[in-house]
Write an enzyme that holds these catalytic residues in place. Structure first.
Site, PDB file in Angstrom:
ATOM      1  N   ASP A  79       0.868  -1.175   0.000  1.00  0.00           N
ATOM      2  CA  ASP A  79       0.000   0.000   0.000  1.00  0.00           C
ATOM      3  C   ASP A  79       0.906   1.227   0.000  1.00  0.00           C
ATOM      4  O   ASP A  79       2.104   1.123   0.269  1.00  0.00           O
ATOM      5  CB  ASP A  79      -0.897   0.007   1.249  1.00  0.00           C
ATOM      6  CG  ASP A  79      -1.816   1.232   1.298  1.00  0.00           C
ATOM      7  OD1 ASP A  79      -2.310   1.631   0.228  1.00  0.00           O
ATOM      8  OD2 ASP A  79      -2.026   1.798   2.379  1.00  0.00           O
ATOM      9  N   SER A  80       0.316   2.400  -0.289  1.00  0.00           N
ATOM     10  CA  SER A  80       1.089   3.643  -0.218  1.00  0.00           C
ATOM     11  C   SER A  80       1.502   3.951   1.211  1.00  0.00           C
ATOM     12  O   SER A  80       2.424   4.716   1.434  1.00  0.00           O
ATOM     13  CB  SER A  80       0.254   4.795  -0.760  1.00  0.00           C
ATOM     14  OG  SER A  80      -0.861   5.002   0.079  1.00  0.00           O
TER      15      SER A  80
ATOM     16  N   GLU B 187      -4.417   9.704   8.903  1.00  0.00           N
ATOM     17  CA  GLU B 187      -2.997   9.667   9.270  1.00  0.00           C
ATOM     18  C   GLU B 187      -2.729  10.544  10.514  1.00  0.00           C
ATOM     19  O   GLU B 187      -1.834  10.255  11.298  1.00  0.00           O
ATOM     20  CB  GLU B 187      -2.113  10.143   8.107  1.00  0.00           C
ATOM     21  CG  GLU B 187      -2.266   9.354   6.829  1.00  0.00           C
ATOM     22  CD  GLU B 187      -1.283   8.177   6.704  1.00  0.00           C
ATOM     23  OE1 GLU B 187      -0.333   8.106   7.481  1.00  0.00           O
ATOM     24  OE2 GLU B 187      -1.515   7.325   5.827  1.00  0.00           O
TER      25      GLU B 187
ATOM     26  N   CYS C  56     -11.063   3.358  -0.830  1.00  0.00           N
ATOM     27  CA  CYS C  56      -9.727   3.671  -0.315  1.00  0.00           C
ATOM     28  C   CYS C  56      -9.555   2.860   0.955  1.00  0.00           C
ATOM     29  O   CYS C  56     -10.447   2.850   1.806  1.00  0.00           O
ATOM     30  CB  CYS C  56      -9.619   5.169  -0.018  1.00  0.00           C
ATOM     31  SG  CYS C  56      -8.077   5.630   0.825  1.00  0.00           S
ATOM     32  N   THR C  57      -8.422   2.203   1.096  1.00  0.00           N
ATOM     33  CA  THR C  57      -8.239   1.313   2.249  1.00  0.00           C
ATOM     34  C   THR C  57      -8.087   2.053   3.577  1.00  0.00           C
ATOM     35  O   THR C  57      -8.117   1.436   4.636  1.00  0.00           O
ATOM     36  CB  THR C  57      -7.025   0.372   2.024  1.00  0.00           C
ATOM     37  OG1 THR C  57      -5.917   1.137   1.558  1.00  0.00           O
ATOM     38  CG2 THR C  57      -7.359  -0.703   1.013  1.00  0.00           C
ATOM     39  N   HIS C  58      -7.944   3.382   3.531  1.00  0.00           N
ATOM     40  CA  HIS C  58      -7.949   4.152   4.781  1.00  0.00           C
ATOM     41  C   HIS C  58      -9.364   4.310   5.347  1.00  0.00           C
ATOM     42  O   HIS C  58      -9.533   4.509   6.538  1.00  0.00           O
ATOM     43  CB  HIS C  58      -7.410   5.573   4.550  1.00  0.00           C
ATOM     44  CG  HIS C  58      -5.925   5.690   4.514  1.00  0.00           C
ATOM     45  ND1 HIS C  58      -5.191   5.302   3.429  1.00  0.00           N
ATOM     46  CD2 HIS C  58      -5.033   6.160   5.423  1.00  0.00           C
ATOM     47  CE1 HIS C  58      -3.913   5.540   3.668  1.00  0.00           C
ATOM     48  NE2 HIS C  58      -3.790   6.051   4.868  1.00  0.00           N
TER      49      HIS C  58
ATOM     50  N   TYR D 192      -0.289   8.305  -2.520  1.00  0.00           N
ATOM     51  CA  TYR D 192      -0.323   8.102  -3.975  1.00  0.00           C
ATOM     52  C   TYR D 192      -1.476   8.883  -4.622  1.00  0.00           C
ATOM     53  O   TYR D 192      -1.403   9.247  -5.794  1.00  0.00           O
ATOM     54  CB  TYR D 192      -0.544   6.620  -4.308  1.00  0.00           C
ATOM     55  CG  TYR D 192       0.668   5.720  -4.106  1.00  0.00           C
ATOM     56  CD1 TYR D 192       1.866   6.204  -3.596  1.00  0.00           C
ATOM     57  CD2 TYR D 192       0.606   4.367  -4.452  1.00  0.00           C
ATOM     58  CE1 TYR D 192       2.959   5.368  -3.416  1.00  0.00           C
ATOM     59  CE2 TYR D 192       1.697   3.525  -4.290  1.00  0.00           C
ATOM     60  CZ  TYR D 192       2.878   4.031  -3.766  1.00  0.00           C
ATOM     61  OH  TYR D 192       3.948   3.207  -3.605  1.00  0.00           O
ATOM     62  N   GLY D 193      -2.542   9.103  -3.864  1.00  0.00           N
ATOM     63  CA  GLY D 193      -3.805   9.589  -4.434  1.00  0.00           C
ATOM     64  C   GLY D 193      -3.746  10.954  -5.074  1.00  0.00           C
ATOM     65  O   GLY D 193      -4.635  11.324  -5.838  1.00  0.00           O
TER      66      GLY D 193
ATOM     67  N   CYS E 163      -4.154  -1.084  -2.196  1.00  0.00           N
ATOM     68  CA  CYS E 163      -4.191   0.368  -2.356  1.00  0.00           C
ATOM     69  C   CYS E 163      -5.097   0.645  -3.551  1.00  0.00           C
ATOM     70  O   CYS E 163      -4.852   0.151  -4.647  1.00  0.00           O
ATOM     71  CB  CYS E 163      -2.771   0.870  -2.636  1.00  0.00           C
ATOM     72  SG  CYS E 163      -2.679   2.572  -3.205  1.00  0.00           S
ATOM     73  N   ASN E 164      -6.169   1.394  -3.321  1.00  0.00           N
ATOM     74  CA  ASN E 164      -7.117   1.624  -4.413  1.00  0.00           C
ATOM     75  C   ASN E 164      -6.518   2.447  -5.534  1.00  0.00           C
ATOM     76  O   ASN E 164      -6.823   2.219  -6.704  1.00  0.00           O
ATOM     77  CB  ASN E 164      -8.364   2.344  -3.898  1.00  0.00           C
ATOM     78  CG  ASN E 164      -9.215   1.435  -3.052  1.00  0.00           C
ATOM     79  OD1 ASN E 164      -8.828   1.061  -1.959  1.00  0.00           O
ATOM     80  ND2 ASN E 164     -10.356   1.041  -3.575  1.00  0.00           N
ATOM     81  N   THR E 165      -5.674   3.409  -5.174  1.00  0.00           N
ATOM     82  CA  THR E 165      -5.074   4.240  -6.209  1.00  0.00           C
ATOM     83  C   THR E 165      -4.222   3.375  -7.133  1.00  0.00           C
ATOM     84  O   THR E 165      -4.363   3.434  -8.369  1.00  0.00           O
ATOM     85  CB  THR E 165      -4.226   5.360  -5.573  1.00  0.00           C
ATOM     86  OG1 THR E 165      -5.047   6.129  -4.706  1.00  0.00           O
ATOM     87  CG2 THR E 165      -3.636   6.254  -6.621  1.00  0.00           C
TER      88      THR E 165
END
Lengths: 259, 259
Positions: free
Chosen positions: A6-7, A148, A180-182, A38-39, A69-71
């Protein structure tokens, strides 16, 4: 070994789902914290990063790769699959399939980073499977920084979520994809702001199921995976927040290695 | 040529100040948009990036370097100065000197990214010059993403600023250092939330003055600088937001080159 990248920290929600649904497999995680997020970056740059990350995991002994990571999944899947002959899993398709199963009105919302939403990947995949679906997408670039920062329950976060979800609420969607995985870390606030009747789709469980099904039917690869229940976390930069969040998400002590 | 670098777009406020205070000099700007932001990364990583960026600008013909990024200035100045024998300007010292001139009560607030605040650089430099100063610092990690999102006048931004400034307000500071080159773009909101009586110090004007003074007294270097009023913008990743903000900050059309 199952490789995940992932980013940053978001992909840990996918790692947790894998640990829950198919416990015992060794997992190696790479969080690209030196280059996160990354987004907000261009497709070309995201593709380069995804190829480098995949390369790193394969060299470390991964036999299958999950792009958590979706991006990266949105933009780089084709190029990664083209270059490597390994089984590669992305996080878009499982969410698309789950959302179409869930949605009665076929009115589906998608939220994600700017890069993911601009790629149009969810809309494309949803309409490929069901051309009658109506898809409404909104980019939410501030949600990753809020996660974050650890502001998971602050009023400001509620306000930002409310503001971002407003256009989707007026469309009366019945299903919302967390692209988005966040975002699973903000699931309660998102549910609260979009309304209780909207079904929220989180791709982490879906991708873990995909991996599980794959391993059942591909015994040659399954046999190659080591099963000591070990996991290792690599990052490109060690930051205090990563360690804190990793402990909270995985619910155990973690040791980070920098590469 | 005068070389400037920043992690992204924030340093454009410094470039604008240079263009205003010493017009005519050719300027080359590098925004490290592929790896932005720096403020959440480890000191080791920030130092590596600062050295690479300096190297790039010197190869392009820069004769003096302005590190228009507080995070890099806080953490990497010593290492960059040590390695390169070129005149290097950072953005910390000018703000420190201006704030000590401005503050009557010697009660000074500092806001910046997490990396800048954790480095303790402002406190150290302020106390070196005046050991009687009382310094109160707060990290504001969400302000950079809010600026990058272009939410310069949104109620959410006011709320976030208010929340971050609260501890400084209770300390009754009379001077506030904007310890990040993104923050001048939020100056009105910050002034509003911290109160009219607090003098806000923005390092961009201060660093431009430092460069101006230096060139007056160092004619050998001044003679080497080209003076065609040209400027070039290099970025490590081209994103639509950068172009938009660059136009707004520099008040002219811009052309980006990717490296």
């Amino acid at each position: 070994m199952i490789g995940i990248f992932d980013s940053g920290i978001g992909g840990l929600t996918v790692m947790r789902a894998l640990m829950e649904q198919i416990p015992g497999y060794d997992i190696i995680y790479f969080g690209d914290t030196a280059r996160t997020p990354y987004g907000t970056k261009s497709p070309e740059t995201v593709i380069r990063y995804a190829l480098e990350n995949t390369d790193f995991l394969l060299k470390k002994g991964a036999k299958i790769i999950v792009m958590a990571c979706n991006t990266a999944s949105s933009i780089a899947t084709e190029r990664v699959v083209e270059k490597y002959k390994f089984p590669i899993f992305e996080v878009i398709t499982p969410a698309v399939e789950l959302s179409l199963k869930s949605s009665k009105k076929l009115s589906i919302g998608v939220i994600g980073t700017r890069a993911t939403i601009q790629s149009g990947i969810y809309e494309k995949k949803l309409l490929e499977i069901n051309p009658d679906a109506r898809v409404y997408s909104t980019a939410c670039p501030l949600l990753v920084p809020l996660v974050e920062e650890g502001w998971l329950k602050k009023p400001v976060t509620s306000m930002v979520v409310k503001k971002y979800l407003h256009p989707l609420k007026t469309r009366q969607i019945d299903t919302l994809i967390l692209g988005c995985t966040h975002y699973p870390l903000l699931k309660k606030i998102i549910q609260n702001k979009i309304g209780k009747r909207v079904n929220i789709i989180d791709s982490s469980a879906g991708v873990a199921e995909k991996v599980k099904d794959f391993l059942k039917t591909n015994k040659d690869i399954e046999n190659k995976l080591s099963k000591n229940g070990k996991f290792s976390l690599f990052v490109s930069d060690i930051t205090p927040q990563f360690e804190k969040t990793a402990k909270a998400v995985l619910k155990r002590n973690v040791k980070l290695e920098k590469v």
